[in-house]
Motif scaffolding. Sequence first.
Motif, PDB file in Angstrom:
ATOM      1  N   TRP A  25       0.826  -1.211   0.000  1.00 37.96           N
ATOM      2  CA  TRP A  25       0.000   0.000   0.000  1.00 37.96           C
ATOM      3  C   TRP A  25       0.857   1.257   0.000  1.00 37.96           C
ATOM      4  O   TRP A  25       0.627   2.195  -0.761  1.00 37.96           O
ATOM      5  N   ALA A  26       1.888   1.288   0.839  1.00 40.66           N
ATOM      6  CA  ALA A  26       2.685   2.497   1.037  1.00 40.66           C
ATOM      7  C   ALA A  26       3.408   2.922  -0.231  1.00 40.66           C
ATOM      8  O   ALA A  26       3.591   4.119  -0.478  1.00 40.66           O
ATOM      9  N   ARG A  27       3.809   1.978  -1.054  1.00 42.98           N
ATOM     10  CA  ARG A  27       4.582   2.312  -2.251  1.00 42.98           C
ATOM     11  C   ARG A  27       3.801   3.208  -3.202  1.00 42.98           C
ATOM     12  O   ARG A  27       4.390   3.990  -3.952  1.00 42.98           O
ATOM     13  N   ASN A  28       2.476   3.096  -3.202  1.00 50.18           N
ATOM     14  CA  ASN A  28       1.653   3.892  -4.119  1.00 50.18           C
ATOM     15  C   ASN A  28       0.856   4.989  -3.419  1.00 50.18           C
ATOM     16  O   ASN A  28       0.572   6.024  -4.024  1.00 50.18           O
ATOM     17  N   ALA A  29       0.493   4.776  -2.158  1.00 57.37           N
ATOM     18  CA  ALA A  29      -0.431   5.698  -1.481  1.00 57.37           C
ATOM     19  C   ALA A  29       0.255   6.927  -0.906  1.00 57.37           C
ATOM     20  O   ALA A  29      -0.367   7.986  -0.813  1.00 57.37           O
ATOM     21  N   LEU A  30       1.521   6.808  -0.519  1.00 54.78           N
ATOM     22  CA  LEU A  30       2.209   7.913   0.138  1.00 54.78           C
ATOM     23  C   LEU A  30       2.886   8.781  -0.907  1.00 54.78           C
ATOM     24  O   LEU A  30       4.063   8.610  -1.243  1.00 54.78           O
ATOM     25  N   ARG A  31       2.115   9.739  -1.419  1.00 54.65           N
ATOM     26  CA  ARG A  31       2.599  10.629  -2.472  1.00 54.65           C
ATOM     27  C   ARG A  31       2.093  12.048  -2.222  1.00 54.65           C
ATOM     28  O   ARG A  31       0.969  12.239  -1.783  1.00 54.65           O
ATOM     29  N   GLY A  32       2.938  13.045  -2.506  1.00 55.08           N
ATOM     30  CA  GLY A  32       2.511  14.435  -2.422  1.00 55.08           C
ATOM     31  C   GLY A  32       2.691  15.048  -1.044  1.00 55.08           C
ATOM     32  O   GLY A  32       3.439  14.552  -0.209  1.00 55.08           O
ATOM     33  N   ILE A  33       1.965  16.120  -0.801  1.00 57.84           N
ATOM     34  CA  ILE A  33       2.112  16.909   0.427  1.00 57.84           C
ATOM     35  C   ILE A  33       1.166  16.395   1.504  1.00 57.84           C
ATOM     36  O   ILE A  33      -0.042  16.295   1.288  1.00 57.84           O
ATOM     37  N   GLY A  34       1.717  16.073   2.655  1.00 56.91           N
ATOM     38  CA  GLY A  34       0.910  15.664   3.797  1.00 56.91           C
ATOM     39  C   GLY A  34       0.909  16.767   4.841  1.00 56.91           C
ATOM     40  O   GLY A  34       1.936  17.015   5.486  1.00 56.91           O
ATOM     41  N   ASP A  35      -0.193  17.443   5.002  1.00 52.90           N
ATOM     42  CA  ASP A  35      -0.259  18.609   5.890  1.00 52.90           C
ATOM     43  C   ASP A  35      -0.347  18.199   7.352  1.00 52.90           C
ATOM     44  O   ASP A  35      -1.249  17.470   7.755  1.00 52.90           O
ATOM     45  N   SER A  36       0.596  18.691   8.137  1.00 52.32           N
ATOM     46  CA  SER A  36       0.572  18.483   9.575  1.00 52.32           C
ATOM     47  C   SER A  36      -0.318  19.558  10.197  1.00 52.32           C
ATOM     48  O   SER A  36      -0.004  20.747  10.139  1.00 52.32           O
TER      49      SER A  36
END
Length: 245
Positions: free
Chosen positions: A10-21
Amino acid sequence: MATAGEARAWARNALRGIGDSLYTPFCGADGDDIDWDAYRTLIRYCVGDLGHPMLWCTSGIAEFWALTMDERKRLLEVAIEEGRRANPDVVVQACTSAMTAKDCLELTLHAQQAGADIAYLQTPMMETHGGEGVLRFFSYIAARTDIALGMFNSPSSGYVLTPSESARIYHEVPAVCATKEGAFRPESSRRLHQLAPDLVVWECDRTVYRAGWLRAGIVCPAQLGTAGYLFETPQRRLFSEYWEL
């Protein structure tokens, strides 16, 4: 949500772009209350107006140490509710760090049940006897949950994992699929990638992206937790354009 068994694929494709804290907007006497309307507005702004694909909840910018367990749970629930209303596919990342293993477990189970996609465990702030203790801490949480897990390796914990210690956690705890490297020591991230090539690594030092580490596969195409909403407006999405390049 990714289960523990699905985490790495899952992580290889799902974790993309800006993740706002997301920060916590405090209000009231002594700042002891939470301005829930302001918090909902921030989430809608990040996901809807700016179109950022990920959220990072109840971590350092949120000042999790100033929040009760109930407040942390509710902040995550509201982020999921508002975020998925604006974009059903938004990836919600929950930081479930706490001063006790039992509290961390409670928060991680809550994140799993509430519908978060992944839970990040900051290197524990309490005494853990080095990397061996951190491994036991991750193993304790992983054995009692079924959600993708990430490491958050930050000097604010008082102990920064070495590349070999992080790699050992990755190899021994299958739910661990990603890490936010917050110590600003790029050479350690390079070494970690050598030891655990499939671990999704976000390096906080943007210099490594300019140096071609994304193309080289050392770091991932995502900023797992950042105040990206402070760098652009809906009319001028300069940070998003930079990141997409």
